[in-house]
Design a protein around this motif. Sequence first.
Motif, PDB file in Angstrom:
ATOM      1  N   GLY A 343       0.796  -1.224   0.000  1.00  0.00           N
ATOM      2  CA  GLY A 343       0.000   0.000   0.000  1.00  0.00           C
ATOM      3  C   GLY A 343       0.821   1.263   0.000  1.00  0.00           C
ATOM      4  O   GLY A 343       0.307   2.352   0.147  1.00  0.00           O
ATOM      5  N   GLN A 344       2.105   1.111  -0.173  1.00  0.00           N
ATOM      6  CA  GLN A 344       2.974   2.280  -0.094  1.00  0.00           C
ATOM      7  C   GLN A 344       2.891   3.136  -1.354  1.00  0.00           C
ATOM      8  O   GLN A 344       2.626   4.330  -1.277  1.00  0.00           O
ATOM      9  N   CYS A 345       3.133   2.564  -2.505  1.00  0.00           N
ATOM     10  CA  CYS A 345       3.217   3.403  -3.707  1.00  0.00           C
ATOM     11  C   CYS A 345       1.962   3.266  -4.562  1.00  0.00           C
ATOM     12  O   CYS A 345       1.302   2.236  -4.592  1.00  0.00           O
ATOM     13  N   THR A 346       1.682   4.353  -5.246  1.00  0.00           N
ATOM     14  CA  THR A 346       0.399   4.507  -5.929  1.00  0.00           C
ATOM     15  C   THR A 346       0.092   3.425  -6.967  1.00  0.00           C
ATOM     16  O   THR A 346      -0.991   2.831  -6.910  1.00  0.00           O
ATOM     17  N   PRO A 347       0.983   3.157  -7.924  1.00  0.00           N
ATOM     18  CA  PRO A 347       0.579   2.230  -8.990  1.00  0.00           C
ATOM     19  C   PRO A 347       0.227   0.839  -8.471  1.00  0.00           C
ATOM     20  O   PRO A 347      -0.721   0.213  -8.946  1.00  0.00           O
ATOM     21  N   ARG A 349      -0.639  -0.014  -5.165  1.00  0.00           N
ATOM     22  CA  ARG A 349      -1.782   0.025  -4.240  1.00  0.00           C
ATOM     23  C   ARG A 349      -3.105   0.127  -5.005  1.00  0.00           C
ATOM     24  O   ARG A 349      -4.053  -0.608  -4.742  1.00  0.00           O
ATOM     25  N   THR A 386       6.823   1.211  -9.997  1.00  0.00           N
ATOM     26  CA  THR A 386       6.622   1.012  -8.564  1.00  0.00           C
ATOM     27  C   THR A 386       7.956   1.028  -7.808  1.00  0.00           C
ATOM     28  O   THR A 386       9.019   0.993  -8.414  1.00  0.00           O
TER      29      THR A 386
END
Lengths: 429, 497
Positions: A343-347, A349, A386
């Motif tokens: 869940g850390q980075c946008t693409p 998560r 990512t």
Amino acid sequence: MAEEKVLSARFLKKDSHRLQGYVKDGGYEGWKKALSLTPEQVIERVKAASLRGRGGAGFPAGMKWSFVPKTVNKPKYLCVNADEGEPGTFKDRYIMELDPHALIEGAAIACFAIGAAVAYIYVRGEFKKSIARLEQAIAEAREAGFLGMNILGSGVSVEMWVHPGAGAYICGEETALIESNEGHRGMPRIKPPFPAVVGLFGGPTVVNNVETLSYVPHILNRGAEWFNAMGPEKNGGTKLFGVSGHVKRPGLYELPMGTRLSSILYDTCGGIRKDRKLKAVIPGGSSTPVLTADEIDVAMDFDSLAKIGSMLGSGGIIVLDETTCVVRAAARLAHFYAHESCGQCTPCREGVAWVSRVLERIEGGKGREEDLPLLLSICDNIQGHTICPLGDACAMPIRAFVQKFRAEFEAHVREACCTMGPYVTGWGR
Amino acid sequence: MVKIRIDDMEIQAGEDQTVLQVALAHGIQIPHFCFHPRLKVAGNCRMCLVEIEKMPKLQIACGTNVREGMVVLTQTERVKKARQAVMEFLLINHPLDCPVCDQCGECRLQDYSFEYGKVECRYRESRRTFPRMDLGETLVRDMNRCIHCTRCIRFLRDVAGQEELGLAERGGHTEVGTYVEMALESPFSLNLAEVCPVGALTSKLFRFKARPWMMDRTPTLCPGCSRGCNATAWAYRGKLLRFTPRENEAVNRCWMCDFGRRCLDRVHADDRLTWASVRGQRVTRSQAIAALSALLEEARRAGTAGEVWVIASASLTNEELEAVSRLAREGIGTARVGLLAGQPDERAFGPLDTPLSEWFIRKDKFPNSRGARDTLGIEGQETLSALLAARPGSCAGLLVFGEDLGARLGDLAAVRARIGSVPWLVVADSQRSPLSALAQIELPLSGFAEKSGTYTNEAGMAQKLAAVVPAPGEGQSVVSLVSELTRAPRDLEGKGD
């Protein structure tokens, strides 16, 4: 080429996990040999043997060790990646349960080579038996003087600790493993700096897979040439293959690198269950792109699989026969990755969860025509963007599923239901 | 120094700088969410992906250090596509509630979706939702709007030194919160409302009061303590609605404490002293000034002018204090001038790596203690009661100038006992207080937001305070009060206007 067992040779012996038997079978000779060499010589010997990382990436182990800076005023560490979480993979746990001293010896040699005084074995939390056996084995080795202060009078000290994880797939990624080992939330770090420069507690750190390290004593004992001769060029040694799914004899097999996949399926494992037709094979754990039945005449080594757009990965072979719905298989895989994304980075998560939702919808009979290009486009948008490879680990197999079995996906959309019949339970029916 | 190229620009950059820092310093826009110039790099939003020659993958500009000869491309098709992808990912679960979102108008997600987003939406699934979380007195968390940039967590952990916020759950369910719904106790919590690039953390003190684009912004100072934090005052239709920190490396970097931000509560408080009164009767300001003038004249005639005490508070500006000083010495002819100020604090500028409050918040809650001591040439005491007790002797009358004296009286009984023996008490203040209730004459003063002038902070920096809103009623600054008083003709005694 004689099919020689290296790692699994002692698996079936009585009390194979105890020190006594291990020493009787020539154990800790590699460690003694290493202590008679310089660290540079040890690294050279491992480099000469084309030992590539068995965790999945296939990075040459000797090379990894040589990246650790020689002069640095911080403690160096070895982390053993025993967080075996890749679906379809079950090789490291057998080493830890049945021959833990092989790992301990390999890890001790690695510590000596990189100048680390402490090694942490980061074990997947669910592996209770592995943890217990490792702890027992470390205690035995310490008592026998193979670990601890001033080992065998050499002046070298190596301490080793078992660190159980809490059961997160992401903690198998090396920087997330380091974060977790430090006591933080298991989330990958941005690279650079790489662990070899700034790793555990800020010190230079090498992270090696269990299987990789377990080869090291054998390489020191028997030489690089012996090791390299077992596989094709640049892919030395044997490999533990964990075969699961629709074959007659699933299980863990140690075979030389470069063994044909077709031979593993039909000779070693006795063919497809109930003599059905093969539909697809995931060659190296769930994150490796799937192969169709037409693609199985391939050598199982890092380079040959890369050539046909897949990966050797961890060697966890998952076999799907003709009764398997690939849409459901893909949906199940995507669900796994959405669940395990940190869940850390946008693409990762957002994208992986999106892929999972779309696949579930298609499998549930609510697919749209534009969903298939959409899936491919989301995969494109995830891959390479990512922090860590988890995004790629979802994007690559899903893209392969959609591209290679497009007709089946289209049929799901067209028929507005699963073309393999209603969902019963589990994978087979 | 290394030489790099970003798009068409050749740049000399420092070796320890990142691509994003260099680009921003040279006016090259690279969109970013999680990067904040004063927080540690997280690299998680993936919005600042750029192409770097000889590197196969796109790299994050915020986490990539410059190297000699590096060529960075920020406008290629690959980069644009990646940005568009990140925008799409961020927006699929983001509610389209801009019209009712308090961040609207100063939202980075809103700005970037105009600039880098796509018009059509390809998301057909339901959006994930979270329950709203109350984070205590200052903040509301709306997780549905969160983009998981972790700026809030990093601010509290790395800047404020408090681990009050963290991540719970995983993947798309990842939540920023206080784990068991605890309230935030950080004295810096309201910084999170600004650190948050979207509307996930909004200030309870400011929510739903006005839209940022409708407001007047005035650079001014925080009156909360002797630190002298630089602030921007946001006013809408004559009402001061919020303070935000204004960057000043030497004083407050870009932060402000919650105590300072709450000072604006007293600007529009119910206890404002808005009209003048003489013996409890409301009169015009001119009448009250004339009455004060008469008292002073009487003292002069009786030869007791030198026994009149003048007390000023260190909440007044340097200019006001100067006027008070001249009034006492030249207008009245008394040397009995007292100062109401905090004790000097030795921890003027502490090291930056200690918890922020140690470094930041001053015990001396007067904004102009140093300026007052310099202007009046005297040391101040803690409270009015202490001041009165410390100066025994006869007193022909007491004239007190202060802003918000009520909070700084100290032992009220001691004050009352002392006042009882004084012939007359005149209080000029911005708020009503137990002291002003005892006064024969009350004069309304403008508060800190209604006057301009200078405060000298603890470090000796004279900084400019600006008038942001008009003073309520007949409130005026001490400068204007003193000038009216000295102009008031003595023969008009009793006649007023």
